[in-house]
Design an enzyme around this catalytic site. Sequence first.
Site, PDB file in Angstrom:
ATOM      1  N   ASN A  37      50.123  41.149  50.277  1.00  0.00           N
ATOM      2  CA  ASN A  37      48.860  41.166  49.527  1.00  0.00           C
ATOM      3  C   ASN A  37      48.939  41.979  48.240  1.00  0.00           C
ATOM      4  OD1 ASN A  37      45.694  41.255  49.338  1.00  0.00           O
ATOM      5  ND2 ASN A  37      46.355  43.400  49.373  1.00  0.00           N
ATOM      6  N   TYR A  65      50.937  36.548  35.419  1.00  0.00           N
ATOM      7  CA  TYR A  65      50.295  36.544  36.745  1.00  0.00           C
ATOM      8  C   TYR A  65      50.380  35.151  37.386  1.00  0.00           C
ATOM      9  CZ  TYR A  65      46.534  37.301  40.189  1.00  0.00           C
ATOM     10  OH  TYR A  65      45.797  37.401  41.345  1.00  0.00           O
ATOM     11  N   LYS A  81      52.320  33.998  40.830  1.00  0.00           N
ATOM     12  CA  LYS A  81      51.603  33.407  41.969  1.00  0.00           C
ATOM     13  C   LYS A  81      52.111  31.998  42.284  1.00  0.00           C
ATOM     14  CE  LYS A  81      48.948  36.930  42.857  1.00  0.00           C
ATOM     15  NZ  LYS A  81      49.106  37.674  44.127  1.00  0.00           N
TER      16      LYS A  81
HETATM   17  P1  NAD Z   1      43.062  45.374  43.982  1.00  0.00           P
HETATM   18  O1  NAD Z   1      43.593  45.756  42.659  1.00  0.00           O
HETATM   19  O2  NAD Z   1      41.657  45.765  44.343  1.00  0.00           O
HETATM   20  O3  NAD Z   1      44.023  45.933  45.145  1.00  0.00           O
HETATM   21  C1  NAD Z   1      45.433  45.800  45.071  1.00  0.00           C
HETATM   22  C2  NAD Z   1      46.082  46.895  45.904  1.00  0.00           C
HETATM   23  O4  NAD Z   1      47.512  46.737  45.762  1.00  0.00           O
HETATM   24  C3  NAD Z   1      45.745  48.311  45.411  1.00  0.00           C
HETATM   25  O5  NAD Z   1      45.357  49.115  46.518  1.00  0.00           O
HETATM   26  C4  NAD Z   1      47.030  48.797  44.773  1.00  0.00           C
HETATM   27  O6  NAD Z   1      47.232  50.212  44.884  1.00  0.00           O
HETATM   28  C5  NAD Z   1      48.084  48.033  45.591  1.00  0.00           C
HETATM   29  N1  NAD Z   1      49.357  47.939  44.867  1.00  0.00           N
HETATM   30  C6  NAD Z   1      49.562  47.678  43.546  1.00  0.00           C
HETATM   31  N2  NAD Z   1      50.866  47.734  43.254  1.00  0.00           N
HETATM   32  C7  NAD Z   1      51.517  48.015  44.415  1.00  0.00           C
HETATM   33  C8  NAD Z   1      52.887  48.205  44.755  1.00  0.00           C
HETATM   34  N3  NAD Z   1      53.856  48.134  43.829  1.00  0.00           N
HETATM   35  N4  NAD Z   1      53.210  48.469  46.047  1.00  0.00           N
HETATM   36  C9  NAD Z   1      52.235  48.577  46.986  1.00  0.00           C
HETATM   37  N5  NAD Z   1      50.920  48.423  46.718  1.00  0.00           N
HETATM   38  C10 NAD Z   1      50.568  48.146  45.442  1.00  0.00           C
HETATM   39  O7  NAD Z   1      43.265  43.801  44.080  1.00  0.00           O
HETATM   40  P2  NAD Z   1      42.582  42.679  45.018  1.00  0.00           P
HETATM   41  O8  NAD Z   1      41.587  41.971  44.197  1.00  0.00           O
HETATM   42  O9  NAD Z   1      42.199  43.268  46.325  1.00  0.00           O
HETATM   43  O10 NAD Z   1      43.826  41.682  45.175  1.00  0.00           O
HETATM   44  C11 NAD Z   1      44.639  41.621  46.344  1.00  0.00           C
HETATM   45  C12 NAD Z   1      45.550  40.409  46.224  1.00  0.00           C
HETATM   46  O11 NAD Z   1      44.762  39.227  46.086  1.00  0.00           O
HETATM   47  C13 NAD Z   1      46.460  40.468  44.988  1.00  0.00           C
HETATM   48  O12 NAD Z   1      47.725  39.936  45.308  1.00  0.00           O
HETATM   49  C14 NAD Z   1      45.750  39.558  44.012  1.00  0.00           C
HETATM   50  O13 NAD Z   1      46.637  39.021  43.059  1.00  0.00           O
HETATM   51  C15 NAD Z   1      45.194  38.513  44.939  1.00  0.00           C
HETATM   52  N6  NAD Z   1      44.072  37.764  44.377  1.00  0.00           N
HETATM   53  C16 NAD Z   1      42.908  38.391  44.023  1.00  0.00           C
HETATM   54  C17 NAD Z   1      41.872  37.624  43.493  1.00  0.00           C
HETATM   55  C18 NAD Z   1      40.564  38.243  43.092  1.00  0.00           C
HETATM   56  O14 NAD Z   1      39.731  37.508  42.558  1.00  0.00           O
HETATM   57  N7  NAD Z   1      40.323  39.526  43.334  1.00  0.00           N
HETATM   58  C19 NAD Z   1      42.031  36.255  43.303  1.00  0.00           C
HETATM   59  C20 NAD Z   1      43.228  35.665  43.657  1.00  0.00           C
HETATM   60  C21 NAD Z   1      44.239  36.422  44.201  1.00  0.00           C
END
Ligand code: NAD
Length: 243
Positions: free
Chosen positions: A86, A151, A155
Amino acid sequence: MDFTNKTVVVTGSGRGIGKEIAAQFVRLKANVIISDLDQGAIDETVSQLGSKTFGIKANVTSSDDLGALYEKTLEKFGSLDVLVNNAGITRDTLLVRMDEKDWDMVLDINLKGAFLATKLAAKIMMKQRRGRIINISSIVGLTGNAGQANYSASKAGLIGLTKSAAKELASRGVTVNAIAPGYIQTEMTEKLSDEAKASFLSNIPLKRAGLPSDVAAAVMFLASDEASYITGQVLAVDGGLTM
Ligand code: NAD
């Protein structure tokens, strides 16, 4: 669904979608490793989610950190049943303005991080002859998005990794699937301009932004016994945006 005696590792679970995935697994009785870069977020999440969780700081770009993470997971709980890749970041800008460093950082965390975590988990799961790997991709890995070349490439790459790993691991009882969330309300999307948010919302057939719980519910299903005949798939959780 019941994950009693199952152990789950969720990368990037200190906040956002990862934290909600961890919370839903705890509700369904799994042991959950809360893993993140941010020690403060790990501590807060572990104290909120309780005694079935265990926090381990790990950077997904470090195979040493990931090796130590799995070693501690096995020491503490004795198995590794589910890995959720994630952890992810964005560094958005138009292609012509994008620095190599922002390209490399996004590809390193979002794609190479999932490769490293999957490679080490696969060795354990293949020996167990069971396991579930779920990769959190994005709809922009399917459609592309202006301002997100790094990005969306990461993905899209994650989808290729999902399908290749699914083919390699199927004979050992390990399934590998991806979820492609759309516009989900978290700190990551909080940064978007009001214009970008409005444009997303107007194009979503279900007329609302997604919640972390919408994504987590799909993860629970793919990790469950009920999904044992599903592998190599990409499930969009996007309110119909990409249909
Ligand atoms: P977020 O930024 O709120 O949380 C991401 C977490 O990943 C954070 O706690 C951060 O500290 C951790 N992180 C970052 N780099 C890291 C590393 N090198 N090693 C370990 N941990 C690390 O993001 P989110 O919105 O909760 O997104 C979670 C996942 O869902 C991501 O992969 C994101 O790309 C994907 N995603 C999110 C959305 C959205 O709309 N929010 C949409 C599609 C996909």
